[in-house]
Design an enzyme around this catalytic site. Structure first.
Site, PDB file in Angstrom:
ATOM      1  N   HIS A 129      75.803  34.470 -28.327  1.00  0.00           N
ATOM      2  CA  HIS A 129      75.943  33.181 -27.652  1.00  0.00           C
ATOM      3  C   HIS A 129      74.719  32.991 -26.758  1.00  0.00           C
ATOM      4  CE1 HIS A 129      77.607  30.289 -24.712  1.00  0.00           C
ATOM      5  NE2 HIS A 129      78.558  30.022 -25.590  1.00  0.00           N
ATOM      6  N   ASP A 206      79.693  41.628 -24.090  1.00  0.00           N
ATOM      7  CA  ASP A 206      80.282  40.298 -23.946  1.00  0.00           C
ATOM      8  C   ASP A 206      81.605  40.293 -24.703  1.00  0.00           C
ATOM      9  OD1 ASP A 206      81.073  37.668 -24.148  1.00  0.00           O
ATOM     10  OD2 ASP A 206      79.174  36.914 -24.924  1.00  0.00           O
ATOM     11  N   GLN A 209      85.122  36.593 -26.525  1.00  0.00           N
ATOM     12  CA  GLN A 209      85.877  36.217 -27.721  1.00  0.00           C
ATOM     13  C   GLN A 209      86.760  37.360 -28.224  1.00  0.00           C
ATOM     14  OE1 GLN A 209      86.047  33.199 -29.003  1.00  0.00           O
ATOM     15  NE2 GLN A 209      84.488  32.273 -27.708  1.00  0.00           N
ATOM     16  N   LYS A 232      89.622  31.714 -21.740  1.00  0.00           N
ATOM     17  CA  LYS A 232      89.730  32.102 -23.149  1.00  0.00           C
ATOM     18  C   LYS A 232      91.008  32.894 -23.419  1.00  0.00           C
ATOM     19  CE  LYS A 232      85.236  31.031 -23.999  1.00  0.00           C
ATOM     20  NZ  LYS A 232      84.574  30.353 -25.096  1.00  0.00           N
ATOM     21  N   CYS A 370      76.726  26.947 -29.391  1.00  0.00           N
ATOM     22  CA  CYS A 370      75.892  27.694 -28.443  1.00  0.00           C
ATOM     23  C   CYS A 370      75.393  29.004 -29.056  1.00  0.00           C
ATOM     24  CB  CYS A 370      76.634  27.963 -27.138  1.00  0.00           C
ATOM     25  SG  CYS A 370      77.024  26.486 -26.194  1.00  0.00           S
TER      26      CYS A 370
END
Length: 412
Positions: A129, A206, A209, A232, A370
């Site tokens: 991202h 990260d 997700q 999220k 993104c």
């Protein structure tokens, strides 16, 4: 055992917990398939927000009066429950931020300030991202460092052998995503972390997700830094988490100056506070911080493993049904995926398909998500992305498929 638990997963009961799923869009029942951008909120989270402003509203960590004390206690309960949720060793390894982007910028800036110099190297991946690209580019420009990129194959999987070859004595940190937001690829994170550690290189992960789909144990992963966002995972916007190993966080300077991150201030010198407050300058998003706990409790009540099993079955069904759409082309066909399907329909533009789906009450995301370098890799401007959550159903998948066939007939 897994099969029995999945049988007990009552998606209709879960859907009843989310008020927005009862509404209509353009006269059609809402089919919300943009969960990769943000998830909807259960009534328990909405109620927690109302309760905070109705009964608790006060600043935290600052007052001896009753409202300040109960707000502070509630805020710190969230920190402890986050610690448990990701199995951090210490409560003070949990830094409350505004989101994943904020967390990445903290580490890129602070780690970069302390550890990165001219000619040093940072490793990221080709599927990141923008939030895990730009902050590292900025520190490279500032310090004269070099950004190295793990390549990706045509299936949307990282080339691990190439990754191994990127390390040198100049490598200072590796930063990559657990799950691709644009492709759904689940990366072999534990192996990638171990490879970096063989070279004495710390890893930033990260998990924006992944946190809502996959059980995360930071001690088992042995990851040095990790970040995710509350919105999220069925929680409020404007709240996020930065996890860091105690020694790693203590070794870098603070990100911002202000209230709460200090022990003592004089005009001659300031002494910084201990973890976690060293990285939490100013008044935090108290409401969101407290109410994120309601989202964690909601996930725990269902069970993250049960959620993962249901979503895996739903993703498999969606993949099979979408293959019946004429002219569909899937972007990202990794062997291991999580709750995201990106695709194009020959002869159409993603935006045009998205507009038609919206008229049918179906919410998907179109564009580059993104992740523009990912789109460049496949030579496309963007994709249509359907991203799933625990409250989505096979019936909604069928509605999506019917809508795509209709759009294809109209546009091709």
């Amino acid at each position: 055992m897994k099969q029995n638990k999945l049988k007990d997963f009552d998606v209709s009961k879960i859907r009843a917990d989310f008020p927005i799923l009862k509404r209509e869009v353009n006269g059609k029942p809402l089919v919300y398939l943009d969960n990769g951008a943000t998830t909807q909120k259960p009534q328990s989270v909405i109620d927690a927000i109302t309760h905070y402003y109705s009964d608790m509203n006060s600043n935290v960590h600052r007052g001896v009066h009753y409202l300040s004390q109960i707000s502070t206690d509630a805020f710190e309960v969230t920190r402890r429950n986050i610690q448990s949720f990701i199995n951090a060793r210490h409560e003070h390894e949990i830094i409350i931020t505004t989101g994943t982007t904020h967390s990445i910028n903290i580490i890129a800036t602070c780690f970069g300030k302390a550890n990165i110099g001219l000619g040093d190297e940072i490793i990221i991946s080709a599927m990141e991202h923008h939030s895990n690209i730009v902050p590292w580019q900025m520190i490279c420009e500032e310090k004269g460092a070099i950004l190295k990129v793990i390549p990706m194959n045509e299936q949307g999987e990282l080339d691990i052998e190439a990754y191994k070859g990127l390390f040198s004595e100049k490598t200072k940190i590796a930063s990559f995503t657990y799950v691709s937001n644009s492709l759904g690829t689940i990366n072999p994170i534990k192996d990638m972390i171990a490879i970096a550690h063989e070279h004495h290189v710390p890893v930033f992960l990260d998990a924006a997700q992944a946190i809502q789909h996959i059980k995360i144990d930071v001690q088992d992963l042995d990851v040095d830094f990790l970040a995710f966002s509350g919105h999220k995972m069925y929680g409020p916007t404007g709240i996020g988490v930065l996890y860091g190993k105690e020694d790693a966080l203590n070794a870098i300077p603070p990100y911002q100056g202000g209230g709460d991150m200090i022990k003592e201030v004089t005009f001659e010198k300031t002494t910084y506070n201990e973890l976690p407050f060293k990285f939490e300058a100013g008044t935090p998003n108290i409401e969101a911080g407290i109410c994120l706990n309601a989202a964690i409790e909601y996930i725990n009540a269902i069970g993250i493993d049960e959620i993962a099993s249901y979503e895996e079955e739903l993703l498999s069904y969606a993949q099979e049904q979408l293959e019946t759409v004429p002219g569909i082309r899937f972007i990202g066909t990794a062997a291991h995926k999580s709750s995201v399907i990106s695709f194009l329909i020959d002869g159409t533009h993603p935006y045009d398909v998205g507009v038609i789906l919206d008229k049918l009450g179906i919410a998907v995301r179109t564009g580059h998500h993104c992740a523009q370098p990912v789109m460049d890799k496949f030579g496309i401007p963007g994709t249509i992305r359907a991203s799933f959550a625990l409250y989505n159903t096979k019936q909604e998948v069928d509605t999506l498929v019917a809508g795509l066939k209709r759009a294809a007939n109209m546009l091709v």
